[in-house]
Motif scaffolding. Structure first.
Motif, short mmCIF file in Angstrom:
data_model
loop_
_atom_site.label_atom_id
_atom_site.label_comp_id
_atom_site.label_asym_id
_atom_site.label_seq_id
_atom_site.Cartn_x
_atom_site.Cartn_y
_atom_site.Cartn_z
N LEU A 178 47.23 -36.70 11.81
CA LEU A 178 47.81 -36.61 13.14
C LEU A 178 48.06 -37.98 13.74
O LEU A 178 49.06 -38.21 14.44
N ALA A 179 47.15 -38.92 13.46
CA ALA A 179 47.34 -40.27 13.99
C ALA A 179 48.53 -40.96 13.33
O ALA A 179 49.29 -41.68 13.99
N ASP A 180 48.69 -40.77 12.02
CA ASP A 180 49.81 -41.39 11.32
C ASP A 180 51.14 -40.74 11.67
O ASP A 180 52.19 -41.37 11.55
N GLY A 181 51.12 -39.48 12.13
CA GLY A 181 52.36 -38.79 12.45
C GLY A 181 52.79 -38.94 13.90
O GLY A 181 53.77 -38.30 14.32
N ASP A 182 52.09 -39.75 14.68
CA ASP A 182 52.44 -39.97 16.10
C ASP A 182 52.54 -38.65 16.86
O ASP A 182 53.50 -38.39 17.61
N VAL A 183 51.55 -37.78 16.65
CA VAL A 183 51.52 -36.49 17.34
C VAL A 183 50.94 -36.71 18.74
O VAL A 183 49.98 -37.48 18.92
N PRO A 184 51.49 -36.08 19.78
CA PRO A 184 50.96 -36.24 21.14
C PRO A 184 49.49 -35.83 21.22
O PRO A 184 48.99 -35.01 20.44
N ALA A 185 48.79 -36.41 22.21
CA ALA A 185 47.35 -36.17 22.33
C ALA A 185 47.04 -34.71 22.60
O ALA A 185 46.07 -34.15 22.07
N GLU A 186 47.85 -34.06 23.42
CA GLU A 186 47.58 -32.66 23.74
C GLU A 186 47.73 -31.78 22.50
O GLU A 186 46.90 -30.89 22.24
N GLU A 187 48.76 -32.03 21.70
CA GLU A 187 48.95 -31.23 20.48
C GLU A 187 47.86 -31.54 19.46
O GLU A 187 47.43 -30.64 18.71
N GLN A 188 47.41 -32.80 19.41
CA GLN A 188 46.29 -33.13 18.52
C GLN A 188 45.05 -32.34 18.88
O GLN A 188 44.36 -31.80 18.02
N MET A 189 44.76 -32.24 20.18
CA MET A 189 43.58 -31.49 20.62
C MET A 189 43.72 -30.01 20.27
O MET A 189 42.74 -29.38 19.85
N LEU A 228 45.43 -28.70 17.78
CA LEU A 228 45.26 -28.54 16.33
C LEU A 228 43.81 -28.68 15.91
O LEU A 228 43.32 -27.95 15.04
N LEU A 229 43.08 -29.62 16.52
CA LEU A 229 41.66 -29.78 16.19
C LEU A 229 40.86 -28.56 16.64
O LEU A 229 39.94 -28.12 15.93
N ASN A 230 41.20 -28.00 17.79
CA ASN A 230 40.51 -26.79 18.24
C ASN A 230 40.82 -25.61 17.32
O ASN A 230 39.93 -24.77 17.05
N PHE A 231 42.05 -25.56 16.84
CA PHE A 231 42.41 -24.48 15.90
C PHE A 231 41.63 -24.63 14.59
O PHE A 231 41.19 -23.63 14.01
N LEU A 232 41.46 -25.87 14.14
CA LEU A 232 40.67 -26.12 12.94
C LEU A 232 39.22 -25.68 13.13
O LEU A 232 38.62 -25.05 12.24
N GLU A 233 38.64 -26.02 14.28
CA GLU A 233 37.26 -25.61 14.55
C GLU A 233 37.12 -24.10 14.59
O GLU A 233 36.13 -23.53 14.11
N LYS A 234 38.12 -23.43 15.13
CA LYS A 234 38.08 -21.97 15.17
C LYS A 234 38.12 -21.38 13.76
O LYS A 234 37.35 -20.45 13.44
N LYS A 235 38.97 -21.93 12.91
CA LYS A 235 39.05 -21.44 11.53
C LYS A 235 37.76 -21.74 10.77
O LYS A 235 37.30 -20.92 9.94
N GLU A 236 37.18 -22.90 11.02
CA GLU A 236 35.91 -23.24 10.36
C GLU A 236 34.81 -22.27 10.79
O GLU A 236 33.98 -21.84 9.96
N THR A 237 34.78 -21.91 12.06
CA THR A 237 33.77 -20.96 12.54
C THR A 237 33.96 -19.59 11.92
O THR A 237 32.98 -18.92 11.52
N GLU A 238 35.21 -19.14 11.79
CA GLU A 238 35.47 -17.86 11.15
C GLU A 238 35.07 -17.88 9.68
O GLU A 238 34.51 -16.91 9.15
N TYR A 239 35.32 -19.00 9.03
CA TYR A 239 34.95 -19.13 7.61
C TYR A 239 33.43 -19.08 7.44
O TYR A 239 32.92 -18.42 6.51
N MET A 240 32.69 -19.74 8.32
CA MET A 240 31.24 -19.70 8.24
C MET A 240 30.71 -18.30 8.52
O MET A 240 29.73 -17.86 7.91
N ARG A 241 31.35 -17.58 9.43
CA ARG A 241 30.93 -16.21 9.72
C ARG A 241 31.15 -15.31 8.52
O ARG A 241 30.33 -14.44 8.21
N ILE A 242 32.25 -15.52 7.81
CA ILE A 242 32.52 -14.74 6.61
C ILE A 242 31.51 -15.05 5.52
O ILE A 242 31.05 -14.16 4.79
N GLN A 243 31.13 -16.32 5.41
CA GLN A 243 30.15 -16.69 4.40
C GLN A 243 28.78 -16.07 4.67
O GLN A 243 28.04 -15.74 3.74
N ARG A 244 28.41 -15.92 5.94
CA ARG A 244 27.10 -15.33 6.27
C ARG A 244 27.09 -13.82 6.06
O ARG A 244 26.01 -13.23 6.01
#
Length: 328
Positions: free
Chosen positions: A82-93, A95-111
């Motif tokens: 995201l830093a190399d692609g000159d993505v705006p700060a709001e869109e970066q946030m 995308l990072l929140n979306f990643l955290e949501k997917k990571e949480t869903e993945y951990m729930r599936i693993q449990r």
């Protein structure tokens, strides 16, 4: 009432024998020291349970630390992109929140603990001494798998527990396109379940019965894939011990995969010195053919010709037949 009174009298007598500091007397210390102690070593079953619990705990926390490290690495890679692609700060946030949501869903599936209730059981495609193999469909995703169902009591009665463990360990360890893939395993009070890849092409025995004779190109293709499959398990120090057309399965594209590792066995390389490296560390076998065979610094008999080997084999067969006729 009398038993209570006698116990109270013994308690008073013990209190009188103590000194003023409240410490026990010498006689009480000797009685305590001479009391029978459990000095017997733990049984083999207890030692096995302790070793299994230790291995489980170590693997559990090792996997937890590896998952945490992988999460940090995935987040770091996304931040760099995201830093190399000159993505705006709001869109970066976002995308990072979306990643955290997917990571949480993945951990729930693993449990989530898998069970038979998570699958729709379909047609039975095979049966054996310990259980059956049937097609199943996962309810959440709709993916089709092959479920191998093994009866625990039958495995214990026949003494095949170690073979089943070796099969499960091999499938979990070997990641090869020539081996049937194991997705997960679970158990209940009566059965052990292995959820494996479903191959709709059937087996080589069915193919041979249908075609009767393979062409030269087909035979070369399937023999080559069989060799690759066997080599993939030999690299992980396992031997199959049950190679036959029934255990060579075909996927939808006609490629072959090896299955049914119920008779597989871990290979002890110490019993095969020719597989180990020589003292120079060049990876070559220490074997020469100058008048004899030098095998690990030991000289054996010289190599026989083909006719001599055939004659030696025939003589051994005759001796074996004579020996069996004497026994009968």
């Amino acid at each position: 009432m009398s038993s209570t009174r006698s116990w109270f009298q013994k308690f008073q007598h013990r209190e009188k024998n103590k000194d003023k500091s409240g410490t026990p007397t010498k006689r009480e210390i000797e009685e305590t020291t001479n009391s029978p102690m459990e000095d017997e070593p733990p049984s083999s079953a207890t030692q096995q349970k302790v070793a299994a619990a230790k291995e489980y705990i170590e693997n559990h926390y090792k996997a937890q630390m590896q998952c945490l490290q992988d999460r940090k690495e995935r987040r770091w890679v996304l931040e760099r992109k995201l830093a190399d692609g000159d993505v705006p700060a709001e869109e970066q946030m976002n995308l990072l929140n979306f990643l955290e949501k997917k990571e949480t869903e993945y951990m729930r599936i693993q449990r989530h603990k898998m069970g038979v209730d998570d699958f729709d059981l379909l047609t039975i495609i095979g049966s054996g001494a310990f259980g059956e193999v049937r097609i199943c469909r996962e309810k959440s995703t709709g993916h089709v798998y092959a479920m191998k169902k093994l009866k625990k009591s039958e495995m214990l009665r026949r003494g095949q527990v170690e073979h089943v463990k070796a099969e499960r360990n091999l499938l979990a360890e070997v990641d090869s396109g020539c081996i049937v893939k194991l997705y997960c395993s679970f158990q209940d009070q009566e059965f052990l379940y292995l959820i494996m890849e479903y191959l709709p092409g059937g087996d080589m025995m069915t193919l041979l019965m249908r075609k009767d004779t393979l062409t030269e190109d087909e035979a070369r293709f399937y023999v080559g894939q069989t060799v690759l499959a066997i080599e993939s398990i030999h690299k992980h120090n396992y031997i199959h011990r049950d190679i036959k057309p029934d255990n060579l399965l075909l996927d939808r594209n006609g490629h072959m995969k090896l299955s049914d590792f119920g008779l597989c066995k871990p290979l002890d390389r110490s019993n095969f010195p020719d597989l180990s490296e020589n003292e120079n560390g060049d990876g070559k076998n220490s074997r020469t053919l100058a008048g004899g065979v030098q095998y690990n610094n030991k000289t054996s008999a010289p190599m026989r010709s083909q006719q001599e080997q055939l004659l030696h084999w025939k003589n051994n067969r005759r001796m074996l037949v004579c020996f069996l006729s004497i026994l009968h």
